[in-house]
Design a protein around this motif. Structure first.
Motif, mmCIF file in Angstrom:
data_model
loop_
_atom_site.group_PDB
_atom_site.id
_atom_site.type_symbol
_atom_site.label_atom_id
_atom_site.label_comp_id
_atom_site.label_asym_id
_atom_site.label_seq_id
_atom_site.Cartn_x
_atom_site.Cartn_y
_atom_site.Cartn_z
ATOM 1 N N ALA A 282 -56.830 21.296 -48.110
ATOM 2 C CA ALA A 282 -57.343 19.982 -47.700
ATOM 3 C C ALA A 282 -58.863 19.949 -47.780
ATOM 4 O O ALA A 282 -59.452 18.989 -48.293
ATOM 5 N N ASP A 283 -59.515 21.010 -47.293
ATOM 6 C CA ASP A 283 -60.981 21.073 -47.364
ATOM 7 C C ASP A 283 -61.460 21.091 -48.807
ATOM 8 O O ASP A 283 -62.466 20.461 -49.163
ATOM 9 N N HIS A 284 -60.745 21.803 -49.652
ATOM 10 C CA HIS A 284 -61.112 21.908 -51.070
ATOM 11 C C HIS A 284 -61.015 20.546 -51.764
ATOM 12 O O HIS A 284 -61.914 20.145 -52.506
ATOM 13 N N VAL A 285 -59.934 19.830 -51.482
ATOM 14 C CA VAL A 285 -59.745 18.514 -52.108
ATOM 15 C C VAL A 285 -60.815 17.543 -51.640
ATOM 16 O O VAL A 285 -61.348 16.747 -52.428
ATOM 17 N N ARG A 286 -61.161 17.589 -50.334
ATOM 18 C CA ARG A 286 -62.167 16.677 -49.804
ATOM 19 C C ARG A 286 -63.556 16.956 -50.371
ATOM 20 O O ARG A 286 -64.351 16.034 -50.585
ATOM 21 N N SER A 287 -63.869 18.221 -50.600
ATOM 22 C CA SER A 287 -65.243 18.584 -50.954
ATOM 23 C C SER A 287 -65.514 18.629 -52.456
ATOM 24 O O SER A 287 -66.655 18.829 -52.864
ATOM 25 N N ASN A 288 -64.492 18.442 -53.269
ATOM 26 C CA ASN A 288 -64.682 18.542 -54.711
ATOM 27 C C ASN A 288 -64.243 17.279 -55.429
ATOM 28 O O ASN A 288 -63.228 16.667 -55.078
ATOM 29 N N ARG A 289 -65.004 16.899 -56.437
ATOM 30 C CA ARG A 289 -64.596 15.786 -57.286
ATOM 31 C C ARG A 289 -63.451 16.250 -58.172
ATOM 32 O O ARG A 289 -63.420 17.375 -58.647
ATOM 33 N N ASP A 290 -62.493 15.387 -58.382
ATOM 34 C CA ASP A 290 -61.323 15.732 -59.176
ATOM 35 C C ASP A 290 -61.014 14.566 -60.097
ATOM 36 O O ASP A 290 -61.113 13.409 -59.698
ATOM 37 N N SER A 291 -60.669 14.876 -61.315
ATOM 38 C CA SER A 291 -60.376 13.804 -62.269
ATOM 39 C C SER A 291 -59.148 13.014 -61.867
ATOM 40 O O SER A 291 -58.935 11.902 -62.342
ATOM 41 N N ASP A 292 -58.322 13.569 -61.013
ATOM 42 C CA ASP A 292 -57.111 12.883 -60.574
ATOM 43 C C ASP A 292 -56.929 13.151 -59.084
ATOM 44 O O ASP A 292 -56.138 14.010 -58.683
ATOM 45 N N ARG A 293 -57.708 12.425 -58.241
ATOM 46 C CA ARG A 293 -57.683 12.659 -56.804
ATOM 47 C C ARG A 293 -56.297 12.399 -56.217
ATOM 48 O O ARG A 293 -55.860 13.113 -55.315
ATOM 49 N N ILE A 294 -55.611 11.385 -56.703
ATOM 50 C CA ILE A 294 -54.277 11.073 -56.171
ATOM 51 C C ILE A 294 -53.336 12.241 -56.405
ATOM 52 O O ILE A 294 -52.580 12.651 -55.519
ATOM 53 N N ARG A 295 -53.377 12.807 -57.623
ATOM 54 C CA ARG A 295 -52.506 13.944 -57.927
ATOM 55 C C ARG A 295 -52.888 15.153 -57.064
ATOM 56 O O ARG A 295 -52.013 15.905 -56.616
ATOM 57 N N ALA A 296 -54.189 15.336 -56.815
ATOM 58 C CA ALA A 296 -54.623 16.446 -55.973
ATOM 59 C C ALA A 296 -54.071 16.307 -54.560
ATOM 60 O O ALA A 296 -53.619 17.284 -53.947
ATOM 61 N N ILE A 297 -54.083 15.086 -54.035
ATOM 62 C CA ILE A 297 -53.531 14.842 -52.698
ATOM 63 C C ILE A 297 -52.023 15.076 -52.692
ATOM 64 O O ILE A 297 -51.458 15.628 -51.742
ATOM 65 N N GLU A 298 -51.358 14.678 -53.767
ATOM 66 C CA GLU A 298 -49.913 14.915 -53.871
ATOM 67 C C GLU A 298 -49.609 16.413 -53.897
ATOM 68 O O GLU A 298 -48.640 16.871 -53.282
ATOM 69 N N THR A 299 -50.454 17.167 -54.588
ATOM 70 C CA THR A 299 -50.277 18.624 -54.629
ATOM 71 C C THR A 299 -50.480 19.218 -53.240
ATOM 72 O O THR A 299 -49.722 20.097 -52.806
ATOM 73 N N TRP A 300 -51.502 18.740 -52.525
ATOM 74 C CA TRP A 300 -51.723 19.204 -51.154
ATOM 75 C C TRP A 300 -50.498 18.922 -50.285
ATOM 76 O O TRP A 300 -50.079 19.778 -49.503
ATOM 77 N N GLN A 301 -49.893 17.735 -50.438
ATOM 78 C CA GLN A 301 -48.709 17.403 -49.651
ATOM 79 C C GLN A 301 -47.542 18.315 -49.998
ATOM 80 O O GLN A 301 -46.786 18.758 -49.118
ATOM 81 N N GLU A 302 -47.387 18.636 -51.294
ATOM 82 C CA GLU A 302 -46.332 19.559 -51.699
ATOM 83 C C GLU A 302 -46.555 20.940 -51.087
ATOM 84 O O GLU A 302 -45.609 21.614 -50.668
ATOM 85 N N ILE A 303 -47.824 21.353 -51.029
ATOM 86 C CA ILE A 303 -48.162 22.640 -50.414
ATOM 87 C C ILE A 303 -47.817 22.612 -48.927
ATOM 88 O O ILE A 303 -47.231 23.572 -48.395
ATOM 89 N N CYS A 304 -48.168 21.539 -48.241
ATOM 90 C CA CYS A 304 -47.833 21.405 -46.808
ATOM 91 C C CYS A 304 -46.330 21.469 -46.589
ATOM 92 O O CYS A 304 -45.850 22.141 -45.661
ATOM 93 N N ASP A 305 -45.576 20.759 -47.430
ATOM 94 C CA ASP A 305 -44.120 20.725 -47.284
ATOM 95 C C ASP A 305 -43.514 22.107 -47.484
ATOM 96 O O ASP A 305 -42.652 22.541 -46.702
ATOM 97 N N LEU A 306 -43.962 22.814 -48.531
ATOM 98 C CA LEU A 306 -43.409 24.133 -48.816
ATOM 99 C C LEU A 306 -43.795 25.127 -47.721
ATOM 100 O O LEU A 306 -42.946 25.898 -47.250
ATOM 101 N N ALA A 307 -45.048 25.104 -47.288
ATOM 102 C CA ALA A 307 -45.484 26.018 -46.230
ATOM 103 C C ALA A 307 -44.739 25.746 -44.923
ATOM 104 O O ALA A 307 -44.412 26.676 -44.179
ATOM 105 N N GLY A 308 -44.442 24.477 -44.652
ATOM 106 C CA GLY A 308 -43.763 24.114 -43.413
ATOM 107 C C GLY A 308 -42.287 24.460 -43.391
ATOM 108 O O GLY A 308 -41.727 24.745 -42.330
#
Length: 338
Positions: A282-308
């Protein structure tokens, strides 16, 4: 440590004579709700107490009779309900070393209806040496359905001068009939300075990088941070950050992590990694520009789901670590330079 507002609310209610008979101590696991409950119990059980200190704080005497009896588990006006050991062996270990010495898999799944019914021996008599009787249930989330219904009868017709302190990590899941008969006291995460003070007091041998890593992993819950004191969080955090920054193109880091954290002896480190990764991403996504921010957030959510779900669903730990690291690496590959 902390929770001054909760202490003021409780002490003020006592001072004004408006103390509710049942309190739900609500908030995420590891914040110190059970510690607050013990402090509040002693506050009420000190037999010579007539009113709190003018500061409206839960002032207690560490050398009082109540403190000594509570420490010995023999105060006649106090009961603590919590999950017991699964077998006689675990129960013996709990009696000798305390319930905290048991691992989660060594505990019974629920607090039983028989444990709730055992409270009647307390209610059938007047308080013995204190002005109040106190019951702590840690945690009420663990009550089996029959136990919850049995407790409800006591909350509907509360015994005289009896206060229930009900620790809850998920109050929204409690029976509405129980919630409606209790006053909810919410606990918020500690700030970084308070977390640092707790860790310095309880784990003074930690170096600064490890302390800071525990603060980040604890997310304001000292109990959560303390369970990872021996997990080497600083190293795990460093490896995770390397994956996020470089993408780990040769799979060296993720293979090494997957191999090491899947060992049975590394269970605590594996759990620590699962707790650590979502926040780092989450910190990485917030602090870095990404060519596809929506996809980055979706990846973060997938990571949260798998870790949980990894531990509750008993997923293969090696596969989980490799998959998490791969998703983290994909974020590095899409990151654009600032």
């Amino acid at each position: 440590m902390g929770h001054d507002q909760a202490k003021r609310v409780f002490a003020s209610a006592f001072e004004k004579g408006t103390l509710h008979h049942a309190w739900i101590l609500a908030g995420p696991k590891g914040l110190g709700k059970a510690g607050f409950a013990r402090q509040a119990a002693q506050f009420l059980l000190e037999s010579d107490r007539h009113s709190p200190a003018p500061s409206n704080r839960l002032e207690i005497d560490a050398e009082s009779q109540a403190a000594r009896l509570l420490a010995a588990g023999s105060h006649p006006d106090f009961r603590l309900l919590q999950r017991g050991g699964k077998s006689d062996k675990e129960d013996k270990k709990a009696r000798e070393s305390g319930i905290e010495s048991l691992e989660a898999h060594e505990l019974k799944r629920n607090i039983s209806i028989d444990q709730v019914r055992s409270l009647q021996s307390l209610f059938n008599t007047q308080a013995s040496i204190a002005s109040h009787r106190v019951v702590i249930i840690d945690a009420i989330d663990d009550l089996e359905r029959g136990g919850a219904n049995a407790l409800l009868k006591n909350l509907e017709e509360p015994p005289l001068k009896t206060v229930f302190l009900l620790v809850s990590h998920t109050p929204e899941r409690l029976l509405p009939t129980i919630r409606s008969r209790c006053q909810i006291l919410r606990f918020e995460p500690l700030d970084d300075a308070q977390m640092r003070e707790v860790l310095q007091q309880l784990a003074p041998d930690l170096d600064n990088p490890e302390t800071e890593a525990l603060i980040r992993a604890g997310k304001g819950a000292p109990g959560r941070a303390l369970q990872y004191v021996d997990a080497g969080l600083a190293e795990l955090e460093q490896l995770a950050m390397q994956i996020l920054e470089s993408g780990d193109p040769d799979n060296r880091i993720r293979n090494d992590l997957a191999r090491k954290l899947s060992l049975k002896a590394a269970t605590a480190r594996y759990h620590a990694f699962l707790d650590l990764v979502p926040g780092l991403v989450a910190d990485h996504v917030r602090s870095n520009r990404d060519s596809d921010r929506i996809r980055a957030i979706e990846t973060w959510q997938e990571i949260c789901d798998l870790a949980g779900m990894a531990v509750p669903k008993a997923l293969d730990s090696q596969a989980v670590i490799f998959r998490l690291a791969s998703m983290m690496g994909s974020l590095a590959l899409r990151r654009e330079p600032a």
